[in-house]
Design an enzyme around this catalytic site. Sequence first.
Site, PDB file in Angstrom:
ATOM      1  N   CYS A 130       0.784  -1.238   0.030  1.00  0.00           N
ATOM      2  CA  CYS A 130       0.057  -0.101  -0.062  1.00  0.00           C
ATOM      3  C   CYS A 130       0.823   1.121  -0.002  1.00  0.00           C
ATOM      4  CB  CYS A 130      -0.963  -0.048   1.186  1.00  0.00           C
ATOM      5  SG  CYS A 130      -0.057   0.356   2.592  1.00  0.00           S
TER       6      CYS A 130
ATOM      7  N   HIS B 137       4.182  -5.655  25.463  1.00  0.00           N
ATOM      8  CA  HIS B 137       3.653  -5.729  26.659  1.00  0.00           C
ATOM      9  C   HIS B 137       4.871  -5.600  27.599  1.00  0.00           C
ATOM     10  CE1 HIS B 137       0.684  -6.610  29.663  1.00  0.00           C
ATOM     11  NE2 HIS B 137       1.494  -7.604  30.258  1.00  0.00           N
TER      12      HIS B 137
ATOM     13  N   CYS C 153      -4.828  -1.027  30.981  1.00  0.00           N
ATOM     14  CA  CYS C 153      -4.503  -1.981  30.323  1.00  0.00           C
ATOM     15  C   CYS C 153      -5.372  -2.392  29.327  1.00  0.00           C
ATOM     16  CB  CYS C 153      -3.971  -3.011  31.241  1.00  0.00           C
ATOM     17  SG  CYS C 153      -3.138  -4.538  30.133  1.00  0.00           S
TER      18      CYS C 153
ATOM     19  N   CYS D  51      -5.730  -6.848  23.179  1.00  0.00           N
ATOM     20  CA  CYS D  51      -4.444  -6.217  22.877  1.00  0.00           C
ATOM     21  C   CYS D  51      -3.459  -7.333  22.396  1.00  0.00           C
ATOM     22  CB  CYS D  51      -3.979  -5.458  24.089  1.00  0.00           C
ATOM     23  SG  CYS D  51      -2.250  -4.468  23.429  1.00  0.00           S
TER      24      CYS D  51
ATOM     25  N   CYS E  19      -2.930  -2.915  20.873  1.00  0.00           N
ATOM     26  CA  CYS E  19      -1.874  -3.327  19.629  1.00  0.00           C
ATOM     27  C   CYS E  19      -2.489  -4.602  18.672  1.00  0.00           C
ATOM     28  CB  CYS E  19      -0.713  -4.069  20.355  1.00  0.00           C
ATOM     29  SG  CYS E  19       0.637  -4.912  19.247  1.00  0.00           S
TER      30      CYS E  19
ATOM     31  N   CYS F  98       1.045  -5.933  14.266  1.00  0.00           N
ATOM     32  CA  CYS F  98       1.206  -5.878  12.930  1.00  0.00           C
ATOM     33  C   CYS F  98       2.964  -6.251  12.579  1.00  0.00           C
ATOM     34  CB  CYS F  98       1.097  -4.254  12.609  1.00  0.00           C
ATOM     35  SG  CYS F  98       2.020  -3.011  13.127  1.00  0.00           S
TER      36      CYS F  98
END
Lengths: 299, 496
Positions: free
Chosen positions: A49, A224, A244, A250, A278, A281
């Site tokens: 992209c 984390h 959190c 996450c 998160c 990725c």
Amino acid sequence: MNISRRDFLRLCTASSATLALSSLDLLRLEQALANPNGPSVLWLQGSGCTGCSVSLLNRISGSAPTTVGDLLINTINLAYHPNLMATAGDSAVAVARQVHAAGNYILAVEGGIPTAFGGAPCWAWTENGVDVTFASAVTTLAGRAKAVLSIGTCAAWGGMSAAPPNPTGVKGVKAVIGKSTVNIAGCPPHPDWIVWGVAKAIAGTVGTLDSYGRPRALFGRTVHDQCPREEQDETSTYGQDRRCLKKLGCYGPVTRAMCATAQWNNRANWCVDANAQCIGCTEPSFPGAPLRFHAEFDD
Amino acid sequence: MPTVVSVDPVTRLEGHLKIEVTVDYVNGVQQVVNAHAVGTMFRGLESILTNRNPQDAPDITQRICGVCPVSHGMASSMTLDKAANITVPENARIMRNLVLGSNFVQSHILHFYHLALQDFVEGPAMAPWQPSWHVDKRISGSDSQALVTHYVTALDMRRKAHEMGALFGGRLPHPPAFVPGGFTTTPRPERVTKFKAYIAELISFIDNTYLPDVALLEGYYGADYSQIGRGAGNLLAYGVFDLDQNGQTKLLKSGRAVNGTTAVQMLDVNAITEHVTYSWYDDRTNNLKPSAGATAPQYPKNSAYSWLKAPRYNGAPYEAGPLARMWVNGDYQYGISVMDRHHARAREAQKVAYALREWVAQLNTGGAVYRRYTTPGTATAFGLTEAPRGALGHWLRIANGKIANYQVVTPTCWNASPRDGSGKRGPIEEALIGTPVLDVTQPIEVLRVIHSFDPCLSCAVHVMRPAEGAKLFHLGHYRGAVQDSGQQRGRTRVSA
């Protein structure tokens, strides 16, 4: 606006602590850059992209001169980049061919490589009236490259372009060329990680890679582990600062990246500080599983 | 004797584009007499979306395009909001606009200085400025030097526009904060303060550098490039930047203008269909509305030459983009050409930047940003917004709580579309007709026309979804269509 190669070295020196560039790296980098015929960079774009390139443009570091302008002007010879190069058509292809003939260049690949339908879902260019598939162009250019960088999760393992049902049979670069690559993961990768990868490749000291081909220096710890919200109470909704995000699904506990310490866009923000979980990725599995609201992870 | 000139790759745009033009002498002037635009990549993002959790759509669709991800995040969030029939908190509406507006400013600066300007300015003797085509570079040495300096300044400015957007978006590109139900970020006071500092600097750059540089370019090239590159003449905008919770008022309104007239007409979304007569799809899927869209590849196919479908409004080609938006909004109605596109884009950057300065002051730092979203089991919805390069629509059908169908019609589909069922060219193809070409081996004039549209090919060609067992072949075969029509004989072929 003229930035010397020495300034680039200063950039790398200043960043060496966080980026784990050793003094040996810097020495070799200096030698490489001192050579006017030092490595050129060919940057190819496949099934992706362009987000990795846009992210690279966002390069900024605390110690000047540290922008992408510096990088372009005096630090690397970015001989081929589809978004940035002035020329087009045959003369653009000729540049890639000249660099290929000379050898000793860095090949940076952004985007995955479609393998279905004979590679037809992505064409690199036309040469002598013949359309050249991206798979063919990457394979050829990887042959004489000093190092091959897979920029972003698509180039590393297929990423978004290869998500189920992988409609165009996209694979990562390594899977197609059969040669090891340095995987600068992320969708997109942080600009500092890309610059790090280029500097490392020029220095000729590709560091230790993990089993997925990612440099341990960049991808050694989970989000984390470094997250300032690790000890905070959990929330199950958005718009809650200092909570959190595990209950939102996450991926921080299973995602290796430096986002929590590097932050994004000149430390303007990062996903978790925006109260967004998160989504993993920088991982080879991205984005196969549901990105949000899946069952929370066990520690 | 006509010459067929192929430019592949067309650089300095997002994605993969190949252009083939036929050049011949007309009234003693060598010019483009025919044109075909071909996107040379597709990914199939829509089939990737099928069967996923609808709430994944903003994250997935943003990755259609790294240059305009925010517009896809906005379109998919709006679509999902409508599917659940909810309105989002005011803070969410405002922050969505702030991030989208930041990316408009970023994209417009990037387009002018880093994608388009090298068609006019001779750069320094180094990559990526060289090699280049040394044709018709009219700008004086000192002005060229100033523009190259501004190229570097603009790199910082577009970076800062992204930093500004990331304050609320989380990061750019691919901001994580767009979610159905609102927004994830809280408008903390320090973020508001930083945003105000960024927008002040960007407004200064737009006012004092960007707009004057467009005027400078006009001084050198306006005489002919205010005439070159008209294209379809029809302009279409979905509108963008909702100013109230229901989107009844917008900073840039929706509408259309026919054949360059200043009278703006209403836009009826039901008048939009996609033609596939010259695209590699089954003719039985011709002329469908996006809400009922289907994608059934067929190759070989007589006369077809592109993987792009051809969106049409009441059967007519329309141009989308900043010029269309500013025209429809009554802000810019001077002309339709290469230079007009650059002018309208710069003025839009200014208009959006000024609006951002107002909007950031409207945030309620303690107020809600998110309304808990429950995915409907069954729903259909669509969301219309604008990308920096033009009108963007998402169409969604949810069944059993999952995505059953997702269709995206992008601005570059409008602009770079192939011919339609009645044989009318797409806007970029049409804009190329009549463009003078001094040197067929360095057709810089062709690049100027293409770049004025700011095409974004990842956006345009993501929609292809090969059916099971379908075969996709060499794109070069589309030339067969030209040969079939008997126009190919007697031509020399040049690759530029």
